[in-house]
Design an enzyme around this catalytic site. Sequence first.
Site, PDB file in Angstrom:
ATOM      1  N   PHE A 138       0.826  -1.232  -0.159  1.00  0.00           N
ATOM      2  CA  PHE A 138      -0.077  -0.163   0.147  1.00  0.00           C
ATOM      3  C   PHE A 138       0.883   1.348   0.004  1.00  0.00           C
ATOM      4  O   PHE A 138       1.710   1.516   0.938  1.00  0.00           O
ATOM      5  CB  PHE A 138      -1.037   0.097   1.245  1.00  0.00           C
ATOM      6  CG  PHE A 138      -1.814   1.307   1.007  1.00  0.00           C
ATOM      7  CD1 PHE A 138      -3.005   1.107   0.467  1.00  0.00           C
ATOM      8  CD2 PHE A 138      -1.636   2.507   1.871  1.00  0.00           C
ATOM      9  CE1 PHE A 138      -3.860   2.333   0.397  1.00  0.00           C
ATOM     10  CE2 PHE A 138      -2.376   3.361   1.758  1.00  0.00           C
ATOM     11  CZ  PHE A 138      -3.407   3.433   0.940  1.00  0.00           C
ATOM     12  N   ASP A 223       8.891   2.539   1.632  1.00  0.00           N
ATOM     13  CA  ASP A 223       7.996   3.663   2.076  1.00  0.00           C
ATOM     14  C   ASP A 223       7.660   2.947   3.517  1.00  0.00           C
ATOM     15  O   ASP A 223       7.426   1.827   3.975  1.00  0.00           O
ATOM     16  CB  ASP A 223       6.898   2.791   1.491  1.00  0.00           C
ATOM     17  CG  ASP A 223       5.564   3.327   1.594  1.00  0.00           C
ATOM     18  OD1 ASP A 223       5.677   4.141   3.031  1.00  0.00           O
ATOM     19  OD2 ASP A 223       4.494   3.499   1.170  1.00  0.00           O
ATOM     20  N   LYS A 252       2.472   9.939   7.943  1.00  0.00           N
ATOM     21  CA  LYS A 252       1.815   9.659   9.389  1.00  0.00           C
ATOM     22  C   LYS A 252       2.387  10.062  10.735  1.00  0.00           C
ATOM     23  O   LYS A 252       2.054  11.263  10.926  1.00  0.00           O
ATOM     24  CB  LYS A 252       1.900   8.156   9.492  1.00  0.00           C
ATOM     25  CG  LYS A 252       0.827   7.489   8.261  1.00  0.00           C
ATOM     26  CD  LYS A 252       0.367   6.057   8.523  1.00  0.00           C
ATOM     27  CE  LYS A 252      -1.110   6.035   7.764  1.00  0.00           C
ATOM     28  NZ  LYS A 252      -0.505   5.171   6.583  1.00  0.00           N
TER      29      LYS A 252
END
Length: 401
Positions: A138, A223, A252
């Site tokens: 993702f 990532d 995040k």
Amino acid sequence: MDTKKLIEDSEHYLMNTYKRFPVVLRKGRGLKVWGTDGKEYLDFVGGIAVNCLGHCHPKVVVAIQKQAQRLLHVSNLYHIEPQIRLAKLLVEHSFADKVFFCNSGAEANEAAIKLARKYAKDNIGPDRYEIITAIGSFHGRTLGALTATGQEKFHKGFEPLCPGFRYVAFDDLDAIRNAVNKKTCAIMLEPIQGEMGVRMPGEDYLKGVREICDKEGILLILDEVQTGMGRTGKLFAYEHYGIQPDIMSLAKGLGGGVAIGAMLATRAVAAAFQPGSHAATFGGNPLACAAAVATIETLLEDGFILDNCKRMGRYLMHEIEDIKKEFLSLVVDVRGKGLLIGMELTRDCSSIVMDMLKKGVLINCTSGNVLRFTPPLIVTEKDIEHLTIALGEVFHELHAG
Ligand SMILES: *Cc1c(COP(=O)(O)O)cnc(C)c1O
């Protein structure tokens, strides 16, 4: 405050992109959040790995207040004080030499994809643009990051996607070796697949990927949008595996609750970006950077929080292992690192999340049947006991019913 009316308005005015739970959250402190109806919740979602210091950490709040009084925004045509401080902190504590700031994880991955392509075209050859990513990955929702995402369910309805991506099985080095070709410029991976249900690769996987990249002269992009900022017990997850990437994306947890993304790279790779190559109006704005500086400084202060993450991660894992042993017909697997923990069930987990909400505990369900726990890194033993008692009760009721 009329919660029912707020929810009606929410459903009326907002696009229907989230299936939302019937609560309106309006206040938070540490692990706790409160709804507009006054109900208190213990938050084991933490904005999905965003609120690493808990809600409204005083250091972050004060940094934002001070910065808001001084300067909110100026263009990146000028040097920006908190942005410089943040870049220096990130460089001093990572493999990287240079940082680019943006506003989200998807945007950080877009920057990573563009940098890898530009570097390869400049340094290897004009046809080097293909990026290999993992099935089940993702990387975000913008078209480039969406294409990089190796899950068809997210692609469906948005075709045509971007050319130049190739997907291989996760945790399979031969799959990568077979996929690398004359067009490959990079391999892009999450160290742990968070969204896919906290899927962990073997301990030697990333080392093997690094070797393939070095042998083929291609870049390794990690990532770390979800795994970074202390989530796994180290500031960045790659530190567990004895390797370094060439490019890394963050978001995040980076701003401790404020929207900010970053793309980090080595000096040689970063050199492919020149004035005009890439930009973001709000990227690295003073407010977000001041929040991120306070967040990192607090995270690294005497190592207490990273240490707590490791210890509480082990404790939470141990506690849910016990639940697994008691409910072998419901729980398939328990896995994770630090405070990124998944509990795979034999069934869909959305009703369990709802039952936990009713008991005043927020947890997340990902990939359909995996309960994901991503609490603030300041979580205590008492909080974890509260969670596991409630979870045990819910499993008992399920088992009986
Ligand atoms: C959440 C996430 C993203 C997307 O971040 P946004 O800020 O929502 O764009 C990308 N990669 C990973 C690994 C993520 O967990």
